[in-house]
Motif scaffolding. Structure first.
Motif, PDB file in Angstrom:
ATOM      1  N   GLY A 104      55.867  17.454  24.254  1.00 45.24           N
ATOM      2  CA  GLY A 104      55.363  16.306  23.519  1.00 45.24           C
ATOM      3  C   GLY A 104      54.505  15.409  24.390  1.00 45.24           C
ATOM      4  O   GLY A 104      54.424  15.584  25.610  1.00 45.24           O
ATOM      5  N   ASN A 105      53.877  14.430  23.751  1.00 43.92           N
ATOM      6  CA  ASN A 105      53.025  13.463  24.451  1.00 43.92           C
ATOM      7  C   ASN A 105      51.981  14.148  25.341  1.00 43.92           C
ATOM      8  O   ASN A 105      51.750  13.757  26.491  1.00 43.92           O
ATOM      9  N   VAL A 106      51.368  15.180  24.785  1.00 47.98           N
ATOM     10  CA  VAL A 106      50.303  15.901  25.502  1.00 47.98           C
ATOM     11  C   VAL A 106      49.000  15.122  25.344  1.00 47.98           C
ATOM     12  O   VAL A 106      48.503  14.957  24.222  1.00 47.98           O
TER      13      VAL A 106
ATOM     14  N   LEU B 185      59.957  19.154  26.617  1.00 48.42           N
ATOM     15  CA  LEU B 185      61.251  19.001  25.954  1.00 48.42           C
ATOM     16  C   LEU B 185      62.041  20.298  26.006  1.00 48.42           C
ATOM     17  O   LEU B 185      63.274  20.284  25.991  1.00 48.42           O
ATOM     18  N   ALA B 186      61.337  21.417  26.043  1.00 51.93           N
ATOM     19  CA  ALA B 186      61.974  22.730  26.201  1.00 51.93           C
ATOM     20  C   ALA B 186      61.055  23.595  27.046  1.00 51.93           C
ATOM     21  O   ALA B 186      59.928  23.895  26.639  1.00 51.93           O
ATOM     22  N   ALA B 187      61.533  23.956  28.235  1.00 50.47           N
ATOM     23  CA  ALA B 187      60.724  24.773  29.143  1.00 50.47           C
ATOM     24  C   ALA B 187      60.414  26.125  28.506  1.00 50.47           C
ATOM     25  O   ALA B 187      61.201  26.655  27.712  1.00 50.47           O
ATOM     26  N   TYR B 188      59.273  26.677  28.868  1.00 48.18           N
ATOM     27  CA  TYR B 188      58.814  27.920  28.252  1.00 48.18           C
ATOM     28  C   TYR B 188      59.721  29.103  28.588  1.00 48.18           C
ATOM     29  O   TYR B 188      60.084  29.326  29.748  1.00 48.18           O
ATOM     30  N   ILE B 189      60.081  29.846  27.552  1.00 47.94           N
ATOM     31  CA  ILE B 189      60.785  31.121  27.689  1.00 47.94           C
ATOM     32  C   ILE B 189      59.963  32.165  26.946  1.00 47.94           C
ATOM     33  O   ILE B 189      59.642  32.002  25.762  1.00 47.94           O
TER      34      ILE B 189
ATOM     35  N   GLN C  32      50.029  13.548  17.227  1.00 42.81           N
ATOM     36  CA  GLN C  32      51.000  12.472  17.108  1.00 42.81           C
ATOM     37  C   GLN C  32      50.332  11.179  16.633  1.00 42.81           C
ATOM     38  O   GLN C  32      49.138  10.965  16.886  1.00 42.81           O
ATOM     39  N   PRO C  33      51.085  10.300  15.981  1.00 49.08           N
ATOM     40  CA  PRO C  33      50.512   9.004  15.587  1.00 49.08           C
ATOM     41  C   PRO C  33      50.261   8.096  16.782  1.00 49.08           C
ATOM     42  O   PRO C  33      49.579   7.079  16.680  1.00 49.08           O
ATOM     43  N   GLY C  34      50.810   8.459  17.936  1.00 49.93           N
ATOM     44  CA  GLY C  34      50.668   7.690  19.171  1.00 49.93           C
ATOM     45  C   GLY C  34      51.622   8.285  20.191  1.00 49.93           C
ATOM     46  O   GLY C  34      52.221   9.327  19.954  1.00 49.93           O
ATOM     47  N   LYS C  35      51.784   7.622  21.315  1.00 50.28           N
ATOM     48  CA  LYS C  35      52.753   8.103  22.298  1.00 50.28           C
ATOM     49  C   LYS C  35      54.151   7.814  21.775  1.00 50.28           C
ATOM     50  O   LYS C  35      54.438   6.710  21.296  1.00 50.28           O
ATOM     51  N   LEU C  36      55.037   8.824  21.868  1.00 53.20           N
ATOM     52  CA  LEU C  36      56.353   8.727  21.238  1.00 53.20           C
ATOM     53  C   LEU C  36      57.483   8.781  22.255  1.00 53.20           C
ATOM     54  O   LEU C  36      57.317   9.298  23.370  1.00 53.20           O
ATOM     55  N   ASN C  37      58.627   8.236  21.860  1.00 49.47           N
ATOM     56  CA  ASN C  37      59.872   8.422  22.599  1.00 49.47           C
ATOM     57  C   ASN C  37      60.639   9.542  21.902  1.00 49.47           C
ATOM     58  O   ASN C  37      61.029   9.400  20.740  1.00 49.47           O
ATOM     59  N   PHE C  38      60.843  10.647  22.596  1.00 50.86           N
ATOM     60  CA  PHE C  38      61.543  11.787  22.015  1.00 50.86           C
ATOM     61  C   PHE C  38      63.013  11.760  22.429  1.00 50.86           C
ATOM     62  O   PHE C  38      63.329  11.843  23.612  1.00 50.86           O
ATOM     63  N   TYR C  39      63.861  11.621  21.435  1.00 46.31           N
ATOM     64  CA  TYR C  39      65.297  11.590  21.692  1.00 46.31           C
ATOM     65  C   TYR C  39      65.866  12.999  21.522  1.00 46.31           C
ATOM     66  O   TYR C  39      66.593  13.300  20.571  1.00 46.31           O
ATOM     67  N   GLU C  40      65.480  13.859  22.439  1.00 47.25           N
ATOM     68  CA  GLU C  40      65.865  15.265  22.388  1.00 47.25           C
ATOM     69  C   GLU C  40      66.438  15.684  23.736  1.00 47.25           C
ATOM     70  O   GLU C  40      66.040  15.152  24.780  1.00 47.25           O
ATOM     71  N   PRO C  41      67.371  16.648  23.768  1.00 47.23           N
ATOM     72  CA  PRO C  41      67.839  17.173  25.055  1.00 47.23           C
ATOM     73  C   PRO C  41      66.712  17.896  25.755  1.00 47.23           C
ATOM     74  O   PRO C  41      65.906  18.579  25.125  1.00 47.23           O
TER      75      PRO C  41
ATOM     76  N   VAL D 222      59.038  16.224  10.857  1.00 47.16           N
ATOM     77  CA  VAL D 222      59.387  15.162   9.902  1.00 47.16           C
ATOM     78  C   VAL D 222      60.093  14.018  10.631  1.00 47.16           C
ATOM     79  O   VAL D 222      59.808  12.832  10.395  1.00 47.16           O
ATOM     80  N   LYS D 223      61.010  14.359  11.515  1.00 45.78           N
ATOM     81  CA  LYS D 223      61.789  13.360  12.260  1.00 45.78           C
ATOM     82  C   LYS D 223      60.893  12.401  13.032  1.00 45.78           C
ATOM     83  O   LYS D 223      61.158  11.193  13.088  1.00 45.78           O
ATOM     84  N   TYR D 224      59.823  12.941  13.618  1.00 45.30           N
ATOM     85  CA  TYR D 224      58.954  12.113  14.454  1.00 45.30           C
ATOM     86  C   TYR D 224      57.627  11.745  13.783  1.00 45.30           C
ATOM     87  O   TYR D 224      56.719  11.226  14.446  1.00 45.30           O
ATOM     88  N   GLY D 225      57.523  12.002  12.487  1.00 48.44           N
ATOM     89  CA  GLY D 225      56.337  11.609  11.745  1.00 48.44           C
ATOM     90  C   GLY D 225      55.064  12.289  12.204  1.00 48.44           C
ATOM     91  O   GLY D 225      53.998  11.666  12.258  1.00 48.44           O
TER      92      GLY D 225
END
Length: 214
Positions: free
Chosen positions: A115-117, A128-132, A152-161, A181-184
């Motif tokens: 995210g936030n690329v 958020l998830a390293a490439y496999i 993205q609509p802007g820079k986001l805070n991702f609440y993900e492991p 959907v969760k992050y719009g």
């Protein structure tokens, strides 16, 4: 002078018409291929508007459902699209066919999520998830590996492991659509996909088999 201006105007219009035709053709093929391979609606409800370019260090190129061997896609690919330098994007690679396309009890598997690329500079995004790479199990047939890009609509805070390469269990039963959907994030603006099936070329991956009780 008038003739020169008239000629330049005609040339400009001709180039614009060619570009429109190319763009329209690209949109048409994306929608058609995503539907033909069932990515719409299995993964997302609406196809992206454009193709993302995905190239691997092995020189393998992703092309709307072409079949690649797992050995070709183990390293992080280079992905590009018509990005704006002042926008942020989310990039994902997901496999909806775990354990298999017929029995997708653990799909989707999130192979890659960034995210936030900024622009299309994925290496400076937030992983958020390293490439496999693709590692389908034997006897499960062809899997679809889907790349999607969201603006993205802007820079986001991702609440993900934050998932490392060894974090496999937390990658299953994922839904990129629900994530969007969760992050719009709306509808993906670009995408591509390939297919792969088990290959003896990689040999057994003990950790992978352990993850799924094999």
């Amino acid at each position: 002078m008038f003739r020169i201006l008239r000629c330049l105007l005609i040339c400009s219009i001709a180039v614009s018409m060619v570009n429109i035709k190319v763009f329209t053709r690209a949109m048409s093929t994306v929608a058609t291929s995503f539907s033909a391979y069932g990515i719409v609606p299995d993964v997302i409800p609406v196809a992206p508007e454009a193709l993302a370019t995905v190239k691997y260090p092995s020189l393998a190129v992703v092309s709307e459902g072409n079949v690649l061997s797992p050995s070709q896609v183990q390293d992080v690919p280079q992905i590009s699209w018509n990005a704006s330098a002042d926008k942020y994007y989310t990039v994902a690679m997901t496999d909806p066919d775990v354990l298999s396309r017929k029995v997708p009890t653990l799909g989707e598997f999130r192979h890659w999520l960034v995210g936030n690329v900024p622009g299309d500079n994925v290496t400076t995004g937030q992983t958020l998830a390293a490439y496999i790479g693709a590692k389908p199990l034997p006897g499960t047939g062809l899997h679809r590996y889907v790349f999607l890009v969201y603006q993205q609509p802007g820079k986001l805070n991702f609440y993900e492991p934050r998932l490392r390469i060894t974090s496999a269990i937390n990658r299953v039963t994922f839904s990129i659509h629900k994530f969007a959907v969760k992050y719009g994030l709306g509808t993906p603006i670009a995408g591509n996909f390939f297919q792969a099936e088990f290959s003896l070329g990689l040999g057994k991956t003990p950790l992978l088999f352990k993850w799924f009780g094999r």
